[in-house]
Design a protein around this motif. Sequence first.
Motif, PDB file in Angstrom:
ATOM      1  N   LYS A 409       0.828  -1.206   0.000  1.00 41.85           N
ATOM      2  CA  LYS A 409       0.000   0.000   0.000  1.00 41.85           C
ATOM      3  C   LYS A 409       0.861   1.254   0.000  1.00 41.85           C
ATOM      4  CE  LYS A 409      -4.091  -1.934   2.249  1.00 41.85           C
ATOM      5  NZ  LYS A 409      -4.971  -1.878   3.453  1.00 41.85           N
ATOM      6  N   ASP A 410       1.955   1.214   0.755  1.00 38.12           N
ATOM      7  CA  ASP A 410       2.854   2.376   0.819  1.00 38.12           C
ATOM      8  C   ASP A 410       3.470   2.658  -0.546  1.00 38.12           C
ATOM      9  OD1 ASP A 410       4.405   4.401   2.368  1.00 38.12           O
ATOM     10  OD2 ASP A 410       6.076   3.156   1.646  1.00 38.12           O
ATOM     11  N   ARG A 411       3.907   1.599  -1.262  1.00 35.30           N
ATOM     12  CA  ARG A 411       4.505   1.792  -2.594  1.00 35.30           C
ATOM     13  C   ARG A 411       3.442   2.257  -3.601  1.00 35.30           C
ATOM     14  NH1 ARG A 411       8.604   3.580  -2.789  1.00 35.30           N
ATOM     15  NH2 ARG A 411       7.926   4.180  -0.727  1.00 35.30           N
ATOM     16  N   PHE A 412       2.231   1.713  -3.451  1.00 37.91           N
ATOM     17  CA  PHE A 412       1.135   2.087  -4.361  1.00 37.91           C
ATOM     18  C   PHE A 412       0.806   3.576  -4.209  1.00 37.91           C
ATOM     19  CE2 PHE A 412      -3.447   2.074  -5.548  1.00 37.91           C
ATOM     20  CZ  PHE A 412      -3.281   1.668  -6.858  1.00 37.91           C
ATOM     21  N   LYS A 413       0.714   4.048  -2.960  1.00 40.02           N
ATOM     22  CA  LYS A 413       0.454   5.466  -2.716  1.00 40.02           C
ATOM     23  C   LYS A 413       1.631   6.339  -3.140  1.00 40.02           C
ATOM     24  CE  LYS A 413      -3.676   5.701  -0.912  1.00 40.02           C
ATOM     25  NZ  LYS A 413      -4.725   6.562  -1.478  1.00 40.02           N
ATOM     26  N   SER A 414       2.856   5.796  -3.007  1.00 43.22           N
ATOM     27  CA  SER A 414       4.033   6.561  -3.443  1.00 43.22           C
ATOM     28  C   SER A 414       4.019   6.774  -4.957  1.00 43.22           C
ATOM     29  CB  SER A 414       5.310   5.828  -3.018  1.00 43.22           C
ATOM     30  OG  SER A 414       6.457   6.494  -3.499  1.00 43.22           O
ATOM     31  N   PHE A 415       3.621   5.745  -5.725  1.00 43.08           N
ATOM     32  CA  PHE A 415       3.489   5.893  -7.179  1.00 43.08           C
ATOM     33  C   PHE A 415       2.464   6.970  -7.531  1.00 43.08           C
ATOM     34  CE2 PHE A 415       4.948   1.264  -7.917  1.00 43.08           C
ATOM     35  CZ  PHE A 415       6.255   1.688  -7.954  1.00 43.08           C
ATOM     36  N   GLN A 416       1.353   6.972  -6.810  1.00 46.01           N
ATOM     37  CA  GLN A 416       0.324   7.979  -7.087  1.00 46.01           C
ATOM     38  C   GLN A 416       0.822   9.383  -6.731  1.00 46.01           C
ATOM     39  OE1 GLN A 416      -3.244   6.899  -5.049  1.00 46.01           O
ATOM     40  NE2 GLN A 416      -3.512   4.970  -6.159  1.00 46.01           N
ATOM     41  N   LYS A 417       1.538   9.499  -5.630  1.00 39.19           N
ATOM     42  CA  LYS A 417       2.015  10.811  -5.190  1.00 39.19           C
ATOM     43  C   LYS A 417       3.083  11.360  -6.123  1.00 39.19           C
ATOM     44  CE  LYS A 417       3.334  13.155  -0.923  1.00 39.19           C
ATOM     45  NZ  LYS A 417       3.713  12.982   0.501  1.00 39.19           N
TER      46      LYS A 417
END
Length: 447
Positions: A409-417
């Motif tokens: 989830k952290d990597r997924f949100k980092s890609f979006q950010k």
Amino acid sequence: MAARRRLKRVAASQSGFLSFKSPSDTTASVGSRRKRVNKNKKKNWNKYSDVNDVDEFLEDIRHQERTTGGLLSEKTDDSLFFLDLGQPEKPQPQGKLGKASRPLRIDLILQPDSLVPPPKDILAYQQPNAKKLRRIAQKAEQLAAKGVVPRKQKRLLNRRPVDKTVKKAVTEANNNPDRDYYDIWGQELSADPWYLQQTGKKLVKRPEKLNEKPSVLPAVEVIAPGGSYNPDFFSHQVTQNTKFMTSQATCMLLKWYQSIYTLCTFSYFKQVEGLVEEEEENNVEESAPSKEDEEAALAAIAVTQKKTEKQIKKEKAEKLKEQQRLTSRRQTEQQQQLFQLRSIKASIRQQEEKTKSKQMQRRAKQEAQKAQPRRLGKLKFQAPDLDVQLSDELAGSLRQLKPEGSILKDRFKSFQKRNLIEPRERAKFKRKLKVKYVEKRAFKEIT
């Protein structure tokens, strides 16, 4: 008229009469009447014109061209006559049977029997774009006379000459154990751009825009000191306050409070505005003129007479005076501006400082926007909550520490950010038909 025709027929029937155009068969033409035909039509001209002498002349010319290769009148005496020197010497017999070898009859049939040369094939000598190529060649000759080298020739001259002395590498045998290792996936190194371009191996130039990262944020962001497993008290409190203020529930609560506050203030001002409007309407009604006064004013306007010529001239003179006064005032203002150069310079300097400050603010805003997530889809980016434990949940050692959050989830949100992917949400399953519960007959009998 009839008597004259009769005399002509009688004269023609006599034996001693000779006509101007004697036909080939005089006996047949004596008794027959000459047919008069208008030859001003093409059909009659072709039908009744005698062109046998012309056809015989042309046929004679064609016969001479076939047999002698041209007209006899144009030939020389040497080509028409020969000198007889007696019987020629007999040639020596050739062949096995002692007979001279003669061409076959089929070869003689296939040989041309006419001395007229075949017509020249014009299409074989034609060249496409001959006029254009001729013009290009003439222009090249003119440039060469002036000493100007064409661009194509200049490029050929500037090309690096190929070193022909270098020998080609001899391929070694496959069973040679001492041969070098060859990487089949390796790239062929060749520095000649012409070779790469002609062989289609020249790489496309990468645009500069692709070298720029979509966001200046780092791939892995380091959490604040309060998020450590053994944090300081004050830093932990600061991190907890930050989490509380940035959490989604808190943001929704603040929005709700703000909407209630704006609604209350709007309704209050609306009521006050209604009271004020009522008071103003009452005052307007009191001070409104009566209908009789309005009718009297309209009648007075209607009674006014047309302006006289003197009044019109007076108004025109006043208007001209007003224009002259305005122009003179404008001129004096322009003259006064000469003595206000310092103040003008100061105002220009202030305006330039304002523009510079605005530019700096705009640049700072642009730099700040680079670190913010952009709107790539229909959904907005929602920052995840900070993974921070409460004060009573803190552990004294790493053994007792409870893991929080998810790496995926952290990597997924980092890609979006970092604007690598658009914000997404889990697809919701929507049932089209309602679930129908049926009680079985066997179970129904028991119950």
